[in-house]
Design a protein around this motif. Structure first.
Motif, PDB file in Angstrom:
ATOM      1  N   SER A  20       3.279  -5.314   7.566  1.00 52.64           N
ATOM      2  CA  SER A  20       2.416  -4.868   6.346  1.00 52.64           C
ATOM      3  C   SER A  20       1.086  -4.819   6.809  1.00 52.64           C
ATOM      4  N   PHE A  21       0.251  -4.073   6.094  1.00 51.15           N
ATOM      5  CA  PHE A  21      -1.197  -3.627   6.524  1.00 51.15           C
ATOM      6  C   PHE A  21      -1.827  -5.030   6.385  1.00 51.15           C
ATOM      7  N   ALA A  22      -1.843  -6.098   5.635  1.00 52.36           N
ATOM      8  CA  ALA A  22      -2.333  -7.429   5.908  1.00 52.36           C
ATOM      9  C   ALA A  22      -2.013  -8.014   7.214  1.00 52.36           C
ATOM     10  N   LYS A  23      -0.827  -7.901   7.613  1.00 53.63           N
ATOM     11  CA  LYS A  23      -0.385  -8.524   8.764  1.00 53.63           C
ATOM     12  C   LYS A  23      -0.958  -7.906   9.901  1.00 53.63           C
ATOM     13  N   GLN A  24      -1.061  -6.493  10.041  1.00 54.88           N
ATOM     14  CA  GLN A  24      -1.731  -5.511  11.141  1.00 54.88           C
ATOM     15  C   GLN A  24      -3.180  -5.999  11.172  1.00 54.88           C
ATOM     16  N   LEU A  25      -3.731  -6.116  10.204  1.00 51.57           N
ATOM     17  CA  LEU A  25      -5.167  -6.639  10.021  1.00 51.57           C
ATOM     18  C   LEU A  25      -5.553  -7.718  10.833  1.00 51.57           C
ATOM     19  N   LEU A  26      -4.583  -8.564  10.557  1.00 50.16           N
ATOM     20  CA  LEU A  26      -4.941  -9.919  11.154  1.00 50.16           C
ATOM     21  C   LEU A  26      -4.614  -9.724  12.747  1.00 50.16           C
ATOM     22  N   MET A  27      -3.447  -9.092  13.015  1.00 48.02           N
ATOM     23  CA  MET A  27      -2.988  -9.152  14.352  1.00 48.02           C
ATOM     24  C   MET A  27      -3.547  -8.143  15.319  1.00 48.02           C
ATOM     25  N   GLU A  28      -3.758  -6.854  14.632  1.00 51.25           N
ATOM     26  CA  GLU A  28      -3.985  -5.828  15.609  1.00 51.25           C
ATOM     27  C   GLU A  28      -5.423  -5.311  15.500  1.00 51.25           C
ATOM     28  N   ASN A  29      -5.707  -5.378  14.208  1.00 45.97           N
ATOM     29  CA  ASN A  29      -6.981  -4.752  13.799  1.00 45.97           C
ATOM     30  C   ASN A  29      -7.577  -3.494  14.555  1.00 45.97           C
ATOM     31  N   HIS A  30      -6.838  -2.434  13.972  1.00 45.34           N
ATOM     32  CA  HIS A  30      -7.031  -1.288  14.643  1.00 45.34           C
ATOM     33  C   HIS A  30      -8.472  -0.473  13.812  1.00 45.34           C
ATOM     34  N   GLN A  31      -8.843   0.357  14.610  1.00 49.77           N
ATOM     35  CA  GLN A  31     -10.019   1.244  14.041  1.00 49.77           C
ATOM     36  C   GLN A  31      -9.476   1.985  12.963  1.00 49.77           C
ATOM     37  N   ASN A  32      -8.364   2.627  12.832  1.00 50.21           N
ATOM     38  CA  ASN A  32      -7.946   3.434  11.973  1.00 50.21           C
ATOM     39  C   ASN A  32      -6.649   2.978  11.459  1.00 50.21           C
ATOM     40  N   TYR A  33      -6.172   3.309  10.189  1.00 49.13           N
ATOM     41  CA  TYR A  33      -4.927   3.157   9.623  1.00 49.13           C
ATOM     42  C   TYR A  33      -4.377   4.361   8.808  1.00 49.13           C
ATOM     43  N   VAL A  34      -3.033   4.683   9.121  1.00 47.12           N
ATOM     44  CA  VAL A  34      -2.339   5.776   8.258  1.00 47.12           C
ATOM     45  C   VAL A  34      -1.368   4.718   7.553  1.00 47.12           C
ATOM     46  N   LEU A  35      -1.561   4.655   6.124  1.00 51.12           N
ATOM     47  CA  LEU A  35      -1.015   3.912   5.167  1.00 51.12           C
ATOM     48  C   LEU A  35       0.040   4.861   4.111  1.00 51.12           C
ATOM     49  N   GLU A  36       1.289   4.435   4.334  1.00 52.53           N
ATOM     50  CA  GLU A  36       2.058   5.119   3.303  1.00 52.53           C
ATOM     51  C   GLU A  36       2.169   4.564   2.120  1.00 52.53           C
ATOM     52  N   VAL A  37       1.779   4.963   1.083  1.00 51.45           N
ATOM     53  CA  VAL A  37       1.677   3.887  -0.106  1.00 51.45           C
ATOM     54  C   VAL A  37       2.515   4.686  -1.269  1.00 51.45           C
ATOM     55  N   SER A  38       3.107   3.881  -2.132  1.00 46.89           N
ATOM     56  CA  SER A  38       3.817   4.147  -3.135  1.00 46.89           C
ATOM     57  C   SER A  38       3.096   3.931  -4.544  1.00 46.89           C
ATOM     58  N   SER A  39       3.575   4.747  -5.497  1.00 46.69           N
ATOM     59  CA  SER A  39       2.856   4.542  -6.871  1.00 46.69           C
ATOM     60  C   SER A  39       2.787   3.079  -7.365  1.00 46.69           C
ATOM     61  N   PHE A  40       3.673   2.428  -7.039  1.00 41.77           N
ATOM     62  CA  PHE A  40       3.675   0.863  -7.269  1.00 41.77           C
ATOM     63  C   PHE A  40       2.594   0.219  -6.571  1.00 41.77           C
ATOM     64  N   GLN A  41       2.268   0.735  -5.347  1.00 46.03           N
ATOM     65  CA  GLN A  41       1.230   0.076  -4.735  1.00 46.03           C
ATOM     66  C   GLN A  41      -0.036   0.291  -5.352  1.00 46.03           C
ATOM     67  N   LEU A  42      -0.019   1.580  -5.913  1.00 49.83           N
ATOM     68  CA  LEU A  42      -1.422   2.208  -6.309  1.00 49.83           C
ATOM     69  C   LEU A  42      -1.551   1.757  -7.805  1.00 49.83           C
ATOM     70  N   ASP A  43      -0.558   1.374  -8.716  1.00 47.46           N
ATOM     71  CA  ASP A  43      -0.703   0.585  -9.680  1.00 47.46           C
ATOM     72  C   ASP A  43      -1.625  -0.465  -9.989  1.00 47.46           C
ATOM     73  N   ASP A  44      -1.798  -1.379  -8.685  1.00 47.70           N
ATOM     74  CA  ASP A  44      -2.520  -2.399  -8.690  1.00 47.70           C
ATOM     75  C   ASP A  44      -3.599  -2.471  -7.696  1.00 47.70           C
ATOM     76  N   ILE A  45      -4.180  -1.286  -7.728  1.00 46.73           N
ATOM     77  CA  ILE A  45      -5.680  -1.158  -6.991  1.00 46.73           C
ATOM     78  C   ILE A  45      -6.624  -1.143  -7.806  1.00 46.73           C
ATOM     79  N   SER A  46      -8.062  -1.888  -7.344  1.00 46.51           N
ATOM     80  CA  SER A  46      -9.113  -1.640  -8.246  1.00 46.51           C
ATOM     81  C   SER A  46     -10.391  -1.123  -7.560  1.00 46.51           C
ATOM     82  N   GLN A  47     -10.190  -1.482  -5.995  1.00 50.55           N
ATOM     83  CA  GLN A  47     -11.345  -0.790  -5.077  1.00 50.55           C
ATOM     84  C   GLN A  47     -10.862   0.068  -3.958  1.00 50.55           C
TER      85      GLN A  47
END
Length: 443
Positions: free
Chosen positions: A139-166
């Protein structure tokens, strides 16, 4: 201390729990089903409180913030209660994106998003520090914690986009939009379209939107709605001044008068839809200043994605192809379109309100036998019963493959491309694809 309640103890839920704890939240994970042992162990080792096989409302409705797994629909009673208590509900990509300054490339679409995301990551990783997350891998959250890359490619589904705000990706990519998951959107296509376009809603004029200019659903939506990002379309049909197009076996990408021309004859991915995926990925790479030679070499040595038109084995001159990732009609359309031999087609599963009409020309032209692999195959028999001489049904992958072996002959293809979700007989599409490969290897 703010209370973060996480609904769903899978990959995104546990990743969010770890990041939430690190960021000082009091964390509670609740799953109505059973949490897998590997995830339970992580929660126990990190002393994160959790429950499974139930939702205790008292422990949930006192949250300051709720992260819900993409699999939970809004119409669930508990979600309605959370919202009416004015508790903010977010997806994992929304929560995680608040804790990073990395450059985010977000990729969505009904089809092609996994291939495009994996290919984009493959190209960028030659020159940049980049993670691949979202619907793929950790998961994106886990990678931020463990690896903290300078760039991310994220595959996002409509379900994940339904609950964004920022959530605001620097580069957003929309591969295409075809009817999918309509059961989650009140069977209204326009609700699903709006959900996909949330990927650009927080973008500014400093950000980029890469999209398929040949897709009428996307272009019509853009005519009626204004977005702030810089538009970079790609096309197989028309010359594009800013963006990418394909002509005479070459991809031409132009951004701010900076032109890049690449031959496609050695690209490993087959099919027109993969030229589009390559254009999208190369446009991202060009934006992020990856060298032309690196982009070209990466396109030529990319191995593709498991369960996506994956050539498994040739037995008695019959090619067995695993396209288990084709969970909707449009994905199967691309698969059948790319078949260049008589095909025994294994299809079926949980129908998401499918309309099979667009497959008729290919079935008439290329398919010699159909094996229906689902609990309820009546719709498939209705749609294709008169088109092929052989149409049979089974509820076992091993049997489906044995039937395919019997009815195929030298020079044929056997294609697993279900056009449906897998949850009636399998854990998920990966499980379905692996069972297919196992059965083929055991012939």
């Amino acid at each position: 201390m703010k209370r973060l309640v996480i609904l769903g103890g899978g990959e995104s839920g546990v990743g969010t729990a770890l990041l939430g704890k690190e960021k000082g939240f009091e964390v509670f994970v609740s799953d109505k089903g059973t949490i897998k042992k590997k995830y339970k162990d992580v929660l126990l080792n990190n002393e994160i409180e959790f429950e499974d096989e139930k939702h205790t409302e008292l422990k949930i409705l006192n949250a300051d913030l709720v992260m819900k797994s993409p699999g939970i629909p809004d119409k669930v009673e508990l979600i309605k209660k959370i919202r009416s208590a004015n508790i903010q509900v977010v997806s994992e990509i929304e929560f995680a994106s608040r804790y990073t300054d990395a450059t985010l490339v977000a990729i969505t679409g009904s089809n092609g998003k996994t291939t495009t995301a994996t290919l984009t990551h493959h190209i960028l990783s030659q020159d940049l520090d980049v993670g691949l997350a979202g619907n793929i891998g950790d998961s994106f959250a886990k990678q931020l914690l463990m690896e903290n890359h300078q760039n991310y490619v994220l595959e996002v589904s409509s379900f994940q986009l339904d609950d964004i705000s920022q959530f605001q990706p620097k580069i957003a990519v929309l591969t295409n939009i075809t009817p999918d998951h309509l059961d989650r959107y009140d069977y209204k296509f326009e609700n699903y379209i709006a959900s996909k376009f949330r990927i650009v809603e927080n973008q500014t004029s400093e950000d980029y939107f890469i999209y398929d200019a040949d897709d009428p659903i996307i272009t019509n939506w853009l005519q009626d709605h204004s977005i702030r990002s810089k538009l970079l379309p790609f096309s197989l049909k028309n010359e594009i001044k800013e963006g990418a197009y394909y002509n005479n076996n070459e991809i031409t990408i132009t951004i701010d008068n900076n032109k890049l021309i690449m031959p496609t004859k050695n690209i490993t991915l087959e099919g027109k839809h993969n030229i589009k995926n390559a254009m999208a990925a190369s446009t991202v790479a060009h934006l992020l200043k990856i060298r032309k030679q690196t982009i070209r070499e990466s396109l030529e040595n990319f191995q593709g994605v498991e369960h996506r038109l994956e050539h498994v084995l040739k037995i008695n001159k019959v090619q067995y192809i695993n396209d288990s990732k084709a969970t909707n009609v449009n994905a199967t359309y691309f698969a059948l379109e790319s078949m260049d031999a008589p095909t025994v087609w294994i299809v079926g599963g949980v129908d998401k309100g499918n309309d099979y009409k667009e497959l008729f020309p290919f079935v008439n032209e290329k398919v010699k036998a159909i094996i229906c692999l689902g609990v309820d195959n009546s719709k498939l028999f209705e749609a294709f019963g008169n088109m092929v001489d052989i149409i049979v049904e089974t509820q076992f992958m091993s049997e489906a493959v044995k039937i395919a072996y019997k009815v195929s002959e030298a020079g044929d293809n056997v294609l697993l491309s279900p056009a449906c979700a897998s949850f009636d007989l399998f854990e998920n599409y990966e499980d379905r694809g692996r069972q297919f490969k196992y059965a083929v290897r055991n012939l």
